[in-house]
Design a protein around this motif. Structure first.
Motif, PDB file in Angstrom:
ATOM      1  N   GLY A  14     -16.305  25.600  -5.196  1.00  0.00           N
ATOM      2  CA  GLY A  14     -15.052  24.965  -5.557  1.00  0.00           C
ATOM      3  C   GLY A  14     -14.332  24.575  -4.293  1.00  0.00           C
ATOM      4  O   GLY A  14     -14.940  24.443  -3.222  1.00  0.00           O
ATOM      5  N   GLY A  50      -6.954  19.524 -11.110  1.00  0.00           N
ATOM      6  CA  GLY A  50      -7.824  19.621  -9.956  1.00  0.00           C
ATOM      7  C   GLY A  50      -7.987  18.360  -9.150  1.00  0.00           C
ATOM      8  O   GLY A  50      -8.615  18.373  -8.082  1.00  0.00           O
ATOM      9  N   ASP A  92     -11.700  24.921  -9.270  1.00  0.00           N
ATOM     10  CA  ASP A  92     -13.050  24.609  -9.733  1.00  0.00           C
ATOM     11  C   ASP A  92     -12.927  23.629 -10.894  1.00  0.00           C
ATOM     12  O   ASP A  92     -12.482  24.002 -11.984  1.00  0.00           O
ATOM     13  CB  ASP A  92     -13.768  25.885 -10.173  1.00  0.00           C
ATOM     14  CG  ASP A  92     -15.223  25.636 -10.532  1.00  0.00           C
ATOM     15  OD1 ASP A  92     -15.785  24.633 -10.059  1.00  0.00           O
ATOM     16  OD2 ASP A  92     -15.798  26.442 -11.290  1.00  0.00           O
ATOM     17  N   ASP A  93     -13.291  22.381 -10.641  1.00  0.00           N
ATOM     18  CA  ASP A  93     -13.090  21.312 -11.614  1.00  0.00           C
ATOM     19  C   ASP A  93     -11.603  21.225 -11.999  1.00  0.00           C
ATOM     20  O   ASP A  93     -10.766  21.047 -11.142  1.00  0.00           O
ATOM     21  CB  ASP A  93     -13.974  21.508 -12.841  1.00  0.00           C
ATOM     22  CG  ASP A  93     -15.450  21.298 -12.515  1.00  0.00           C
ATOM     23  OD1 ASP A  93     -15.734  20.484 -11.629  1.00  0.00           O
ATOM     24  OD2 ASP A  93     -16.293  21.952 -13.135  1.00  0.00           O
ATOM     25  N   ASP A  94     -11.271  21.410 -13.304  1.00  0.00           N
ATOM     26  CA  ASP A  94      -9.891  21.245 -13.770  1.00  0.00           C
ATOM     27  C   ASP A  94      -9.046  22.504 -13.598  1.00  0.00           C
ATOM     28  O   ASP A  94      -7.832  22.453 -13.816  1.00  0.00           O
ATOM     29  CB  ASP A  94      -9.874  20.893 -15.263  1.00  0.00           C
ATOM     30  CG  ASP A  94     -10.529  19.567 -15.574  1.00  0.00           C
ATOM     31  OD1 ASP A  94     -10.976  18.879 -14.639  1.00  0.00           O
ATOM     32  OD2 ASP A  94     -10.609  19.215 -16.759  1.00  0.00           O
ATOM     33  N   TRP A  95      -9.678  23.628 -13.220  1.00  0.00           N
ATOM     34  CA  TRP A  95      -9.031  24.917 -13.405  1.00  0.00           C
ATOM     35  C   TRP A  95      -8.856  25.693 -12.104  1.00  0.00           C
ATOM     36  O   TRP A  95      -9.535  25.421 -11.101  1.00  0.00           O
ATOM     37  CB  TRP A  95      -9.840  25.767 -14.400  1.00  0.00           C
ATOM     38  CG  TRP A  95     -10.086  25.041 -15.675  1.00  0.00           C
ATOM     39  CD1 TRP A  95     -11.210  24.359 -16.039  1.00  0.00           C
ATOM     40  CD2 TRP A  95      -9.141  24.840 -16.733  1.00  0.00           C
ATOM     41  NE1 TRP A  95     -11.042  23.764 -17.256  1.00  0.00           N
ATOM     42  CE2 TRP A  95      -9.786  24.042 -17.713  1.00  0.00           C
ATOM     43  CE3 TRP A  95      -7.839  25.277 -16.953  1.00  0.00           C
ATOM     44  CZ2 TRP A  95      -9.152  23.660 -18.897  1.00  0.00           C
ATOM     45  CZ3 TRP A  95      -7.211  24.896 -18.131  1.00  0.00           C
ATOM     46  CH2 TRP A  95      -7.864  24.101 -19.079  1.00  0.00           C
TER      47      TRP A  95
END
Length: 554
Positions: free
Chosen positions: A3, A537, A27-30
């Motif tokens: 991430g 993100g 990490d991606d959207d979170w």
């Protein structure tokens, strides 16, 4: 896991138990981790991307929990009049606007204050002296009245024989002729509907883009529109289509329900809102755009003596509610039964009283349901209101910028008694245990989140810092103010489990500031800039390199 690790930062989480962290992992959207640097590096793994923030402050993304999105974008393209503090200055700006756009069919302005006009009594003749050849429409700072010139009255077809609409008033001179002021629903039904008919989809699309750009540049990652209609919904759906199915900002909306005077029509509006809520919740773009409730305007504003009060104004007048209780109860109950969040504009103490009466009625007829209704503004509420709201689980949705001392004098003058000592009493709601959500109500006030926090933390003016604070005993510590504008504002529209805080497992929505007001002091909020805004993100705003370089050099 891999991430992105954001390190070398002061991270304010808005988590009461652990308000500060050293680093976050996206990490991606979170948010995959929030905590110590060692913990972040361990959670992300050796292949993680590292972003060094240079010791800057990171905040959860702000949620403007009460705003008007298309109207705000439109306002950003109009003549600004809030800081025009004399009639001569207002006229000068209108003349300049007319000269700059001689082919324009009308002159549009917004934000003027009653105490900038002689006697607080605007007239069409005052505007005719500046611009008489085309219609002039000037929305007041609170957007509850509109000041127009004679050409505008003619364009609208308003004459001495035009009746006042339900909940509104056409101001008239001693001879009964319209004098240029349209209050409450008179402004909405005559001016707003007329201008909406003259506005194209391209105009609305441009307004949407201006609003999104302005919000992202100030660290706002979520918004709650408080008067959505078919035109606004269509405009945001087009914005999603332009972007291939998403938006760079999260939009929740309340469908505007007007009191038509007909019970069946009122309930039909609620049913339509419920249908749209179900439709948008099931749509692929639901994370970015959804209808969550209805909006009811129960009264007007104190500045124009149109808010519904228990006791008269200083001039002996008072105002009836736009929604009498017998008309209000079935609408609130129907929305409650449909699972809609009910947001009720109530500025006067009588309006907030009947708003709560209607919510109590919904509890009685619908039984035990999951619900989180809201009252908007609460500028003056009687003692005991906060405790009653807490018992009913009702959110206090309030706007610090409406308490800016630079626009406070007229508010005080209209009440003129001991009620002014309880104006905008934010701490009462927190102490009573009610959820307190902060917002700006743009464009009735500036949309900048950090200026809003300055007023909340100091009760001083963000428009003119030379003013003394207004009721400084109601100021809140900065950390609390930011919590109400991030954590609690997200919770106010049902998103508290997903965003509004910086915690593992929540959405990676945050803003990076160029200075740390916790270290530099509240005054720095007036000059602080957002360097970067991240939503899900992704970097959706980044300050120009020159701004970042100036900050680093300092």
């Amino acid at each position: 896991m891999t991430g992105t690790v954001y390190r070398n930062a002061r991270v304010f989480t808005a988590e009461p138990a652990e308000p500060w962290a050293e680093a976050i992992v996206v990490d991606d959207d979170w948010l995959a981790f929030v905590g110590t640097l060692d913990g972040a590096l361990g959670a992300a793994g050796p292949d993680a991307e590292i972003v060094d923030l240079g010791g800057r402050l990171v905040l959860p993304g702000f949620t403007d929990a009460h705003t008007h999105l298309v109207m705000m974008g439109d306002a950003l393209g109009r003549v600004g009049l809030t800081d025009a503090r004399t009639l001569d200055e207002i006229r000068a700006r209108l003349r300049a606007a007319r000269a700059a756009a001689p082919e324009a069919p009308r002159v549009l302005g917004r934000g003027w204050l009653f105490d900038s006009v002689p006697g607080g009594a605007p007239t069409a003749a005052m505007l005719d002296a500046a611009v008489a050849d085309v219609p002039v429409y000037l929305d007041a700072n609170d957007y509850h009245s509109c000041w127009v010139n004679s050409a505008a009255l003619a364009e609208l077809g308003i004459t001495r024989d035009t009746p006042d609409p339900i909940g509104g008033r056409i101001s008239r001179d001693a001879d009964g002729e319209p004098d240029g002021m349209l209050y409450e629903t008179a402004a909405q039904q005559f001016v707003w509907e007329h201008l909406a008919a003259e506005t194209t989809d391209a105009d609305r699309d441009a307004a949407v883009e201006r609003t999104i750009e302005a919000y992202l540049a100030t660290g706002v990652t979520g918004v709650v529109d408080m008067a959505f209609d078919e035109l606004g919904l269509a405009a945001f759906r087009r914005a999603i289509e332009r972007r291939g199915g998403s938006l760079p900002i999260r939009v929740a909306a309340h469908w505007f329900v007007a009191n038509t005077g007909d019970a069946e029509q009122n309930l039909a509006q609620v049913a339509h809102a419920a249908s749209l809520a179900a439709e948008t919740a099931a749509a692929p773009e639901a994370p970015w755009l959804r209808i969550v409730g209805i909006k009811l305007v129960l009264d007007g504003v104190i500045d124009a003596c149109t808010a519904a009060m228990r006791h008269p104004y200083a001039n002996g007048s008072n105002a009836e509610p736009i929604w009498p209780l017998d008309a209000l109860k079935p609408v609130v109950a129907a929305a409650d039964a449909a699972g809609l969040q009910v947001a009720q504009h109530a500025i006067g103490d009588y309006a907030s009283e009947i708003a709560l009466d209607a919510i109590e009625h919904a509890h009685a007829v619908n039984g035990d349901l999951p619900r989180r209704h809201r009252i908007e503004h609460l500028e003056y509420a009687a003692p005991g209101t906060a405790e009653r709201m807490s018992r009913l689980g009702v959110t206090a949705s309030m706007q610090p910028v409406h308490a800016d001392p630079a626009i406070f004098d007229n508010w005080v003058a209209m009440l003129g008694d001991e009620r002014v000592e309880r104006a905008f009493a934010w701490p009462e709601y927190r102490e009573a245990g009610a959820l307190l959500a902060f917002s700006t109500d743009a464009p009735t006030a500036p949309h900048e989140a950090l200026h809003n926090m300055y007023v909340a933390a100091t009760r001083r003016s963000a428009l003119d810092p030379s003013y003394p604070p207004a009721l400084p005993g109601f100021a809140l510590p900065l950390a609390e103010a930011i919590g109400h504008a991030t954590r609690d504002a997200a919770a106010s529209c049902g998103d508290g489990d997903d965003r509004g805080r910086l915690a593992t497992g929540l959405a990676a929505d945050f803003a990076v500031l160029d200075v740390d007001p916790f270290a530099e002091g509240d005054e720095s909020l007036l000059t602080a800039k957002v360097v970067q805004t991240v939503v899900a993100g992704a970097i959706v705003f980044e300050a120009p390199a020159s701004v970042v370089e100036d900050v680093d050099a300092a």
